[in-house]
Design a protein around this motif. Sequence first.
Motif, PDB file in Angstrom:
ATOM      1  N   SER A 148       0.817  -1.218   0.000  1.00 10.87           N
ATOM      2  CA  SER A 148       0.000   0.000   0.000  1.00 10.87           C
ATOM      3  C   SER A 148       0.848   1.264   0.000  1.00 10.87           C
ATOM      4  O   SER A 148       0.315   2.373  -0.009  1.00 10.87           O
ATOM      5  CB  SER A 148      -0.944   0.003   1.206  1.00 10.87           C
ATOM      6  OG  SER A 148      -0.209  -0.096   2.417  1.00 10.87           O
ATOM      7  N   GLY A 149       2.198   1.113   0.022  1.00  9.42           N
ATOM      8  CA  GLY A 149       3.076   2.264  -0.125  1.00  9.42           C
ATOM      9  C   GLY A 149       3.583   2.880   1.155  1.00  9.42           C
ATOM     10  O   GLY A 149       4.168   3.966   1.123  1.00  9.42           O
ATOM     11  N   GLU A 182      14.877   0.351  -9.935  1.00 11.64           N
ATOM     12  CA  GLU A 182      14.531  -1.067  -9.816  1.00 11.64           C
ATOM     13  C   GLU A 182      14.508  -1.558  -8.377  1.00 11.64           C
ATOM     14  O   GLU A 182      14.753  -2.740  -8.103  1.00 11.64           O
ATOM     15  CB  GLU A 182      15.483  -1.931 -10.646  1.00 11.64           C
ATOM     16  CG  GLU A 182      15.514  -1.575 -12.129  1.00 11.64           C
ATOM     17  CD  GLU A 182      16.511  -2.419 -12.904  1.00 11.64           C
ATOM     18  OE1 GLU A 182      17.092  -3.355 -12.318  1.00 11.64           O
ATOM     19  OE2 GLU A 182      16.708  -2.136 -14.092  1.00 11.64           O
ATOM     20  N   CYS A 183      14.202  -0.670  -7.455  1.00 12.37           N
ATOM     21  CA  CYS A 183      14.053  -1.078  -6.057  1.00 12.37           C
ATOM     22  C   CYS A 183      12.972  -0.231  -5.408  1.00 12.37           C
ATOM     23  O   CYS A 183      13.163   0.970  -5.185  1.00 12.37           O
ATOM     24  CB  CYS A 183      15.369  -0.937  -5.286  1.00 12.37           C
ATOM     25  SG  CYS A 183      15.265  -1.568  -3.589  1.00 12.37           S
ATOM     26  N   ASP A 184      11.847  -0.855  -5.101  1.00 16.25           N
ATOM     27  CA  ASP A 184      10.738  -0.127  -4.484  1.00 16.25           C
ATOM     28  C   ASP A 184      10.953   0.119  -2.996  1.00 16.25           C
ATOM     29  O   ASP A 184      10.354   1.021  -2.425  1.00 16.25           O
ATOM     30  CB  ASP A 184       9.427  -0.905  -4.690  1.00 16.25           C
ATOM     31  CG  ASP A 184       8.997  -0.952  -6.149  1.00 16.25           C
ATOM     32  OD1 ASP A 184       9.341  -0.014  -6.892  1.00 16.25           O
ATOM     33  OD2 ASP A 184       8.330  -1.932  -6.539  1.00 16.25           O
ATOM     34  N   VAL A 216      27.209   1.621   3.236  1.00 13.84           N
ATOM     35  CA  VAL A 216      26.933   0.371   2.521  1.00 13.84           C
ATOM     36  C   VAL A 216      25.420   0.199   2.451  1.00 13.84           C
ATOM     37  O   VAL A 216      24.735   0.241   3.477  1.00 13.84           O
ATOM     38  CB  VAL A 216      27.564  -0.851   3.220  1.00 13.84           C
ATOM     39  CG1 VAL A 216      27.239  -2.128   2.453  1.00 13.84           C
ATOM     40  CG2 VAL A 216      29.073  -0.677   3.352  1.00 13.84           C
ATOM     41  N   GLN A 217      24.910   0.030   1.240  1.00 14.15           N
ATOM     42  CA  GLN A 217      23.483  -0.149   1.014  1.00 14.15           C
ATOM     43  C   GLN A 217      23.294  -1.400   0.147  1.00 14.15           C
ATOM     44  O   GLN A 217      23.978  -1.569  -0.860  1.00 14.15           O
ATOM     45  CB  GLN A 217      22.869   1.053   0.301  1.00 14.15           C
ATOM     46  CG  GLN A 217      23.060   2.381   1.032  1.00 14.15           C
ATOM     47  CD  GLN A 217      22.668   3.563   0.158  1.00 14.15           C
ATOM     48  OE1 GLN A 217      22.887   3.556  -1.052  1.00 14.15           O
ATOM     49  NE2 GLN A 217      22.083   4.581   0.766  1.00 14.15           N
ATOM     50  N   ILE A 218      22.352  -2.254   0.539  1.00  8.95           N
ATOM     51  CA  ILE A 218      22.187  -3.536  -0.138  1.00  8.95           C
ATOM     52  C   ILE A 218      20.713  -3.772  -0.482  1.00  8.95           C
ATOM     53  O   ILE A 218      19.851  -3.685   0.397  1.00  8.95           O
ATOM     54  CB  ILE A 218      22.680  -4.700   0.752  1.00  8.95           C
ATOM     55  CG1 ILE A 218      24.082  -4.413   1.305  1.00  8.95           C
ATOM     56  CG2 ILE A 218      22.675  -6.010  -0.033  1.00  8.95           C
ATOM     57  CD1 ILE A 218      24.529  -5.401   2.369  1.00  8.95           C
ATOM     58  N   LYS A 219      20.460  -4.064  -1.734  1.00  4.58           N
ATOM     59  CA  LYS A 219      19.115  -4.474  -2.146  1.00  4.58           C
ATOM     60  C   LYS A 219      19.021  -5.984  -2.022  1.00  4.58           C
ATOM     61  O   LYS A 219      19.844  -6.721  -2.554  1.00  4.58           O
ATOM     62  CB  LYS A 219      18.821  -4.064  -3.585  1.00  4.58           C
ATOM     63  CG  LYS A 219      17.456  -4.564  -4.087  1.00  4.58           C
ATOM     64  CD  LYS A 219      17.262  -4.335  -5.574  1.00  4.58           C
ATOM     65  CE  LYS A 219      15.943  -4.935  -6.052  1.00  4.58           C
ATOM     66  NZ  LYS A 219      15.767  -4.818  -7.521  1.00  4.58           N
TER      67      LYS A 219
END
Length: 213
Positions: free
Chosen positions: A39-40, A122-124, A133-136
């Motif tokens: 729902s965001g 490409e990452c909601d 450090v950021q990881i999807k």
Amino acid sequence: MKSFNTLDFNNMERLYRINLINSASGFKSANLIGTKSKSGHSNVAIISSVIHLGSDPALLGFVSRPVSVRRNTYDNIKETGIYTINHVHEGIIEDAHHTSAKYDALVSEFSMTNLKEEYKSECDAPFVKGAPVQIKMKFLEEVKLKLNGTIMIIGEIQKLFVEYGILKKDGLINLTEGKVVAINGLDHYTLPQSKKRLPYQRPKITNQLVKES
């Protein structure tokens, strides 16, 4: 040395036992898990149980407490299959720690702290702006532990973002240079110091081994 046994654990005051057992395992990683519901509604929560499970494929896991009550992070991951892991650095300790407070699913911890949402293609799910450090992550599997009801969430690294200055030529991410903190127990944050790097170790060849060969 002071010693404790299972009888001592059972008779301890609850908070003392929690602090004791949580700190007995050693220093733990400090990470913020970013999620967004279908729902965001965004959510960010501090987690001290992220662990490396393998490099090929690139797998990370973390432990979620039992879902006998609503767990926004767990629910969002199961709904969307996507989440982010963001390292906590020295400059955001207080705000990161506040995300452990229990807010309603409709209230974003981003709005209750100075942490800022950052979105990449490409990452909601939201990243934490400024994290070195950021990881999807892509959700793969959950493993429920019968002993205490906790859940191991296992995911695969889809994208990895690292600050240029802390990424070394051989692939090491120098977290010390990124001012990334660790957690001692539940609420004691510490800043590690680099001491040395050691080479890959092989068995020593002793005189006895030489004679036998």
